[in-house]
Motif scaffolding. Structure first.
Motif, short mmCIF file in Angstrom:
data_model
loop_
_atom_site.label_atom_id
_atom_site.label_comp_id
_atom_site.label_asym_id
_atom_site.label_seq_id
_atom_site.Cartn_x
_atom_site.Cartn_y
_atom_site.Cartn_z
N LEU A 1 -61.56 -17.65 56.94
CA LEU A 1 -62.96 -17.95 56.66
C LEU A 1 -63.76 -16.76 56.09
N PRO A 2 -63.60 -15.54 56.58
CA PRO A 2 -64.36 -14.44 55.97
C PRO A 2 -64.07 -14.28 54.48
N ALA A 3 -62.82 -14.45 54.08
CA ALA A 3 -62.47 -14.35 52.66
C ALA A 3 -63.01 -15.54 51.88
N LEU A 4 -62.90 -16.74 52.44
CA LEU A 4 -63.38 -17.93 51.74
C LEU A 4 -64.90 -17.89 51.54
N ARG A 5 -65.61 -17.31 52.50
CA ARG A 5 -67.07 -17.27 52.39
C ARG A 5 -67.57 -16.32 51.30
N LYS A 6 -66.69 -15.48 50.79
CA LYS A 6 -67.09 -14.54 49.73
C LYS A 6 -67.18 -15.20 48.37
N ARG A 7 -66.60 -16.41 48.23
CA ARG A 7 -66.59 -17.09 46.95
C ARG A 7 -67.21 -18.48 47.08
N ALA A 8 -67.94 -18.87 46.04
CA ALA A 8 -68.52 -20.22 46.04
C ALA A 8 -67.43 -21.24 45.73
N GLY A 9 -67.58 -22.43 46.31
CA GLY A 9 -66.71 -23.53 45.95
C GLY A 9 -65.36 -23.54 46.64
N GLY A 10 -65.21 -22.80 47.74
CA GLY A 10 -63.94 -22.76 48.43
C GLY A 10 -63.59 -24.09 49.09
N ARG A 11 -62.31 -24.26 49.36
CA ARG A 11 -61.82 -25.48 49.99
C ARG A 11 -60.88 -25.13 51.14
N ILE A 12 -60.99 -25.92 52.22
CA ILE A 12 -60.01 -25.88 53.31
C ILE A 12 -59.40 -27.26 53.39
N LEU B 1 -69.78 -25.58 57.40
CA LEU B 1 -69.58 -24.92 56.12
C LEU B 1 -70.40 -25.53 54.98
N GLN B 2 -70.96 -26.72 55.22
CA GLN B 2 -71.69 -27.40 54.15
C GLN B 2 -72.80 -26.52 53.55
N PRO B 3 -73.63 -25.84 54.36
CA PRO B 3 -74.67 -25.00 53.76
C PRO B 3 -74.12 -23.80 52.99
N LEU B 4 -72.85 -23.46 53.22
CA LEU B 4 -72.25 -22.30 52.57
C LEU B 4 -71.53 -22.66 51.27
N GLY B 5 -71.51 -23.93 50.94
CA GLY B 5 -70.86 -24.35 49.71
C GLY B 5 -69.36 -24.50 49.81
N LEU B 6 -68.82 -24.51 51.02
CA LEU B 6 -67.39 -24.71 51.24
C LEU B 6 -67.14 -26.14 51.69
N LYS B 7 -66.03 -26.73 51.24
CA LYS B 7 -65.71 -28.10 51.57
C LYS B 7 -64.41 -28.18 52.36
N VAL B 8 -64.35 -29.14 53.27
CA VAL B 8 -63.15 -29.42 54.06
C VAL B 8 -62.61 -30.78 53.64
N ILE B 9 -61.31 -30.83 53.45
CA ILE B 9 -60.63 -32.08 53.11
C ILE B 9 -59.57 -32.35 54.16
N ILE B 10 -59.64 -33.49 54.82
CA ILE B 10 -58.64 -33.88 55.80
C ILE B 10 -57.67 -34.83 55.11
N VAL B 11 -56.46 -34.38 54.89
CA VAL B 11 -55.44 -35.19 54.22
C VAL B 11 -54.68 -35.98 55.28
N GLU B 12 -54.63 -37.30 55.11
CA GLU B 12 -54.05 -38.21 56.09
C GLU B 12 -52.93 -39.02 55.44
N PRO B 13 -51.77 -38.41 55.23
CA PRO B 13 -50.70 -39.13 54.53
C PRO B 13 -49.99 -40.14 55.43
N GLY B 14 -49.51 -41.18 54.79
CA GLY B 14 -48.59 -42.10 55.44
C GLY B 14 -47.18 -41.57 55.29
N PRO B 15 -46.16 -42.43 55.36
CA PRO B 15 -44.77 -41.96 55.24
C PRO B 15 -44.41 -41.60 53.80
N PHE B 16 -43.98 -40.36 53.61
CA PHE B 16 -43.51 -39.91 52.31
C PHE B 16 -42.09 -39.37 52.47
N ARG B 17 -41.34 -39.42 51.39
CA ARG B 17 -39.92 -39.08 51.44
C ARG B 17 -39.73 -37.57 51.47
#
Length: 291
Positions: A118-129, A165-181
């Motif tokens: 997080l400290p590194a991500l907060r140094k740049r705009a538009g980061g993603r987790i 993180l929303q006020p800091l311009g960082l976004k979180v994406i929760i990936v919820e995959p089903g069964p993949f090979r």
């Protein structure tokens, strides 16, 4: 050009994503418990890929990976918490020594890696987790209870983190995959060492599913990764990202069942505030309505 840090790059979706990130010219710190599995990736992309041994349960490993991203590439834009494994067994069947490591990797390892980045991500705009959950993080099912619990925790943590993180311009994406090979049902899945006959009707089906579907899952990992890349690149990425028809079906059934329970018990369950005169008296006395 983005700089990525991805955990669990040895196999599965983590490896597929690492390959895709490198192929499109982004910079990447690829990590796994053993760098032997990452050697070919670094050899093919010597200018833009760095490999590092990272065990998410080992203190200091995540901080070293973040430091490498900053020193080698000048910063960090995207963290992908992919490292994890599955577990099959009834709640009563599993022993602490079997299910506690699941939480150490899937949940606590994710937490510590995120905190280190997080400290590194907060140094740049538009980061993603990007946090890898699962269809098992949407709805529980017999035999997967402990795995469900780790992924449900990831979901709740990620939702709270997204608000922080929303006020800091960082976004979180929760990936919820089903069964993949991938190797998930093979080397990435463990099971309780004992079986209790009382759970044969429910849990045995999960064990059979693993045995008969490993390497036969319908999902194409390359297509899943393409969706993940599109979400990371989006100006307004989704917080929840079910991937694959099975994951979407799980989500829709869960929402339908949730709504049905709420509707059936609404009138009874909402009538739980203090009576109006008592509430008004409390407010007149200076109460703010908070516990």
């Amino acid at each position: 050009m983005k700089t990525w840090l991805i955990t669990g790059c040895s196999t599965g979706l983590g490896r597929q994503l690492a390959e895709a990130v490198a192929a499109r010219g982004d910079r990447l710190v690829a990590t796994a418990r053993s760098t032997d599995t990452l050697q070919s990736l670094g050899e093919r992309y010597p200018e833009t890929v760095r490999s590092l041994a990272l065990d998410v349960t080992r203190p200091g490993d995540a901080a070293r990976a973040v430091a490498l991203a900053e020193t080698a590439f000048g910063g960090l834009d995207v963290l992908v918490n992919n490292a994890g494994f599955g577990f099959i067994g009834a709640i009563e069947e599993a022993e602490p020594g079997e299910y506690r490591p699941l939480f150490e990797v899937n949940l606590f390892g994710l937490i510590e890696t995120t905190r280190a980045a997080l400290p590194a991500l907060r140094k740049r705009a538009g980061g993603r987790i990007v946090n890898l959950s699962s269809g098992a993080g949407i709805a529980g099912s017999a035999g997967f209870g402990f795995y469900n619990a780790t992924k449900f925790a990831v979901e709740g943590l990620s939702e709270a983190l997204a608000q922080e993180l929303q006020p800091l311009g960082l976004k979180v994406i929760i990936v919820e995959p089903g069964p993949f090979r991938t190797e998930f049902l093979g080397r990435s899945m463990s099971a309780a060492s004992r079986e209790i006959a009382a759970y044969a009707e429910t849990v045995r089906a999960r064990r059979h599913y693993r045995q008969t579907n490993d390497g036969r899952q319908a999902g194409d990992p390359a297509k899943a990764v393409a969706v993940m890349l599109q979400a990371v690149d989006a100006e307004h990425p989704p917080l929840h990202l079910p991937i694959g028809p099975r994951a979407h079906a799980v989500a829709e059934r869960k929402l339908d069942a949730f709504r049905a329970d709420i509707a059936a018990w609404r009138d009874i369950s909402i009538a739980t505030d203090f009576d109006t005169h008592a509430r008004d008296s409390a407010l007149d006395a200076g109460q703010d309505g908070l516990n």
